[in-house]
Design a protein around this motif. Structure first.
Motif, short mmCIF file in Angstrom:
data_model
loop_
_atom_site.label_atom_id
_atom_site.label_comp_id
_atom_site.label_asym_id
_atom_site.label_seq_id
_atom_site.Cartn_x
_atom_site.Cartn_y
_atom_site.Cartn_z
N LEU A 4 -2.28 -0.18 33.93
CA LEU A 4 -1.22 0.43 33.11
C LEU A 4 -0.05 0.89 33.99
O LEU A 4 1.12 0.73 33.64
N LYS A 5 -0.39 1.50 35.14
CA LYS A 5 0.68 1.95 36.05
C LYS A 5 1.52 0.76 36.54
O LYS A 5 2.75 0.84 36.60
N VAL A 6 0.82 -0.29 36.89
CA VAL A 6 1.53 -1.47 37.39
C VAL A 6 2.42 -2.06 36.30
O VAL A 6 3.56 -2.48 36.55
N GLN A 7 1.91 -2.08 35.06
CA GLN A 7 2.72 -2.61 33.96
C GLN A 7 3.96 -1.75 33.72
O GLN A 7 5.05 -2.27 33.49
N GLU A 8 3.79 -0.41 33.76
CA GLU A 8 4.96 0.46 33.58
C GLU A 8 5.98 0.25 34.68
O GLU A 8 7.19 0.19 34.43
N GLU A 9 5.48 0.17 35.92
CA GLU A 9 6.40 -0.05 37.04
C GLU A 9 7.11 -1.39 36.91
O GLU A 9 8.30 -1.51 37.20
N TYR A 10 6.37 -2.38 36.44
CA TYR A 10 6.96 -3.71 36.24
C TYR A 10 8.08 -3.66 35.19
O TYR A 10 9.15 -4.25 35.36
N SER A 46 17.65 -10.96 45.46
CA SER A 46 16.37 -11.64 45.64
C SER A 46 15.25 -10.66 45.94
O SER A 46 14.08 -10.92 45.65
N ALA A 47 15.59 -9.50 46.53
CA ALA A 47 14.55 -8.49 46.80
C ALA A 47 13.94 -8.00 45.50
O ALA A 47 12.70 -7.92 45.35
N LEU A 48 14.81 -7.66 44.52
CA LEU A 48 14.29 -7.22 43.23
C LEU A 48 13.51 -8.32 42.54
O LEU A 48 12.44 -8.07 41.96
N VAL A 49 14.00 -9.57 42.60
CA VAL A 49 13.29 -10.68 41.96
C VAL A 49 11.93 -10.90 42.61
O VAL A 49 10.92 -11.11 41.94
N SER A 50 11.88 -10.84 43.95
CA SER A 50 10.60 -11.02 44.63
C SER A 50 9.63 -9.89 44.29
O SER A 50 8.42 -10.11 44.13
N LYS A 55 4.14 -9.37 39.02
CA LYS A 55 3.52 -10.28 38.06
C LYS A 55 2.22 -10.85 38.60
O LYS A 55 1.18 -10.89 37.90
N GLU A 56 2.25 -11.32 39.87
CA GLU A 56 1.03 -11.86 40.46
C GLU A 56 -0.07 -10.81 40.55
O GLU A 56 -1.25 -11.08 40.27
N GLU A 57 0.32 -9.59 40.94
CA GLU A 57 -0.67 -8.53 41.03
C GLU A 57 -1.24 -8.21 39.65
O GLU A 57 -2.45 -7.97 39.49
N ASN A 58 -0.37 -8.24 38.64
CA ASN A 58 -0.82 -7.98 37.27
C ASN A 58 -1.81 -9.05 36.81
O ASN A 58 -2.86 -8.73 36.22
N ASP A 59 -1.50 -10.32 37.12
CA ASP A 59 -2.43 -11.38 36.73
C ASP A 59 -3.76 -11.28 37.45
O ASP A 59 -4.83 -11.46 36.84
N SER A 60 -3.70 -10.99 38.76
CA SER A 60 -4.95 -10.86 39.51
C SER A 60 -5.81 -9.71 38.98
O SER A 60 -7.04 -9.83 38.85
N LEU A 61 -5.14 -8.58 38.66
CA LEU A 61 -5.89 -7.45 38.10
C LEU A 61 -6.49 -7.81 36.74
O LEU A 61 -7.62 -7.39 36.42
N ARG A 62 -5.75 -8.58 35.95
CA ARG A 62 -6.27 -8.99 34.65
C ARG A 62 -7.50 -9.88 34.82
O ARG A 62 -8.49 -9.73 34.11
N TRP A 63 -7.43 -10.80 35.79
CA TRP A 63 -8.60 -11.66 36.03
C TRP A 63 -9.80 -10.85 36.52
O TRP A 63 -10.93 -11.10 36.11
N GLN A 64 -9.54 -9.89 37.42
CA GLN A 64 -10.63 -9.03 37.88
C GLN A 64 -11.23 -8.24 36.73
O GLN A 64 -12.45 -8.04 36.64
N LEU A 65 -10.34 -7.78 35.84
CA LEU A 65 -10.82 -7.02 34.68
C LEU A 65 -11.71 -7.90 33.80
O LEU A 65 -12.77 -7.45 33.32
#
Length: 600
Positions: free
Chosen positions: A440-446, A376-380, A386-396
């Motif tokens: 991009l960094k967040v996407q690679e890490e994801y 569950s740690a990895l899933v969380s 994912k949430e951070e990626n979406d928020s960054l996309r909205w800010q962008l």
């Protein structure tokens, strides 16, 4: 006359119709105020049931007095009433909306004028359809006129003073069924049904709750008004409904995105107010619980004191001084007090038990959840990324909208403001570039975390299947070892130890490969271990098809050629032998790992 002498009223009526003074059998007048000049009672005009303004049905007659009909005089004819003692004439069932009557028994010399003269006293006649066979059909304007016409049924008609058969007849009036009457009745029923539906609809609309007010269309002024309402607690529900309607209508575009974002931000800030309000209510509830507990404990103390008083009064020192009735009342009161005390005590204990259970639920964790923490740690983490990626996309997107608005305003603005806008553009571009890099960094890490999660899941599944297979093989080997010798038991233990070593190497993240070894991957190591165990259980050998059918139960991707190449590569472990003669010639593989170990 056909009337009984014992009925003075009927006798007086008959004599009055003849214009004579009503006299009894003894010669005395039956009616003292009779006027012989008028042939009727003084002050009362002659009553005729066919007079206009009177109902066709006479007043109700007592059951012991027969109904008496009177003679009706017309210009061209005279109507004589039937015998009152005869039964009333039979009629058919009345059709709905009946305005037409059938008249039979007319004189042969009767004309339409005579029929009109007789029946126009019942009401307005619309049409007369006369037949050559002494009957006709008469249609009236209203339904109640038919009842007046039925009153004439049974009357004998005589034209003038003639006694010829062609000038006399007995009328028979009955209901008649006409299409026009039925059509008018159906139209009237439909009109009544429409009126009833209209009244019902008005009643439903009167009790129906009022519809909500319409939502205003979007404009800059309305947007500012809604933004102010969102900050007010009393008007928040109205404003949030307006905002929802605007978004569903599709009012969001590049020009209005910032305004909608600020309103959504205001709605998000309202969550904190709601949370604080909920916390305040929970605090009030806890305080109320504490007050209730204190009050309940105080009540229990008082109950204990009262019960103690009852028990002390029940002792022999005081009990002997009470009367029998007083003792009975004291014992009843004591039982009632004890029952009420026990009920309140159980309630208080239940409240304390619930509090202890809540505390234990908060302190103790479920052991099943402890086992799933690693996965569950990895899933969380993946969901958080994912949430951070979406928020960054909205800010962008928001920054892009701001940049485009600044570009549009830049062409319209004056030259004096160009320098400041260029600086703002540079700052926004720099921020945009930084956000893009971070994205991009967040996407690679994801992607890395996702790959790691999939790899861990695959490894876990493989290990579980391997352990299940080893357990099955171990159980089969144990059964065979009981019947075998000690040498075979030692070989089985060495083979299972090798397979366990292979499984341990599979769980280890660092792969150890030997360049000179004929085994080239962990998968081949697992196959060698499973095949060795299988052939050890079959000391007389097995064909390559039999071995592959067993392996394909574990993994359907395994092919016969791959297994045969692997076994031919390990000559010190597996040996191929030919058995049989001629057509029964068969190739069998045997396990020779122990012999190869002695040779090496």
């Amino acid at each position: 006359m056909g009337l009984p002498m014992s009925d003075p009223s009927a006798w007086a009526t008959a004599m009055n119709n003849l214009g004579m003074a009503p006299m009894g059998m003894t010669g005395q007048p039956l009616l003292p105020d009779f006027d012989p000049a008028l042939g009727m009672m003084t002050g009362i005009p002659p009553i005729n049931p066919m007079m206009p303004g009177l109902g066709i049905v006479p007043p109700p007659i007592p059951p012991d007095m027969p109904a008496v009909k009177e003679i009706i005089h017309c210009k061209s004819c005279t109507l004589f009433p039937p015998n009152p003692h005869l039964p009333p004439p039979a009629t058919r069932e009345r059709p709905p909306g009946c305005k037409t009557v059938f008249v039979g028994g007319l004189p042969e010399n009767g004309t339409e004028q005579i029929i009109m003269e007789v029946f126009e006293q019942c009401g307005e006649v619309i049409a007369i359809r006369k037949s050559k066979k002494n009957f006709c059909h008469i249609r009236f304007a209203e339904e109640f006129m038919v009842d007046k016409a039925l009153y004439l049924s049974g009357y004998r008609i005589r034209l003038g003073s003639s006694t010829d058969k062609k000038d006399t007849g007995r009328l028979h009036v009955d209901f008649a069924q006409a299409r026009d009457d039925l059509y008018e009745w159906e139209c009237k029923q439909r009109m009544l049904a429409r009126e009833e539906r209209h009244r019902r609809r008005l009643a439903e609309e009167r009790f129906r709750p009022p519809s909500p007010p319409p939502v205003v269309h979007y404009s800059d002024h309305e947007c500012s008004v809604v933004a102010e309402k969102l900050k007010d607690d009393t008007k928040f529900s109205e404003a949030i409904q307006t905002l929802l309607t605007w978004i569903e209508r599709g009012e969001v575009n590049r020009r209005t995105a910032n305004n909608f974002y600020s309103m959504i931000q205001s709605a998000n800030s309202h969550i904190r107010r709601l949370v604080n309000e909920k916390a305040a209510h929970e605090k009030e509830m806890e305080e109320a619980k504490e007050k209730f507990k204190l009050a309940l404990s105080g009540i229990l103390v008082q109950f204990e004191q009262i019960v103690a008083v009852y028990h002390s009064a029940s002792k022999q020192k005081a009990w002997d001084h009470f009367t029998k009735a007083q003792r009975k009342n004291i014992s009843v009161w004591c039982k009632q007090a004890e029952e009420i005390r026990n009920i309140h005590n159980d309630e208080l204990m239940g409240i304390r038990r619930e509090e202890e259970m809540e505390m234990s639920d908060e302190e103790i964790e479920d052991p099943a959840e402890m086992k799933e923490t690693e996965e569950s740690a990895l899933v969380s983490q993946v969901e958080a990324l994912k949430e951070e990626n979406d928020s960054l996309r909205w800010q962008l997107d928001a920054y892009r909208n701001e940049v485009e608005l600044l570009k549009q305003e830049q062409g319209k603005a004056s030259r004096d403001e160009d320098t400041t806008k260029e600086q703002q553009m540079k700052l926004l571009q720099q921020a945009l570039q930084g956000m893009q890099k971070h994205l991009l960094k967040v996407q690679e890490e994801y992607k890395k975390r996702e790959a790691e999660l999939e790899k861990v899941k695959e490894d876990k599944l493989k290990i579980e299947t391997l352990l299940e297979n080893l357990k099955e093989q171990q159980s089969m080997a144990d059964e065979e070892d009981k019947e075998g010798d000690v040498a075979e038991c030692q070989g089985n233990e060495s083979s299972t130890s090798r397979v366990c070593a292979c499984s341990q190497e599979k769980e280890c993240p660092v792969e150890k490969t030997l360049s000179n070894s004929p085994v080239r991957s962990e998968r081949e190591v697992l196959l060698v271990g499973i095949i060795s165990t299988f052939l050890h259980v079959h000391p007389f050998g097995a064909s390559i098809e039999y071995i592959c059918s067993y392996l394909q139960r574990l993994d359907s991707k395994i092919c016969t050629a791959e297994v045969e190449v692997l076994m031919t590569r390990l000559q010190n472990t597996f040996r191929q032998e030919l058995s049989g003669v001629g057509a029964s010639l068969e190739k069998r593989w045997k396990f020779c790992g122990f012999d190869g170990l002695k040779m090496t």
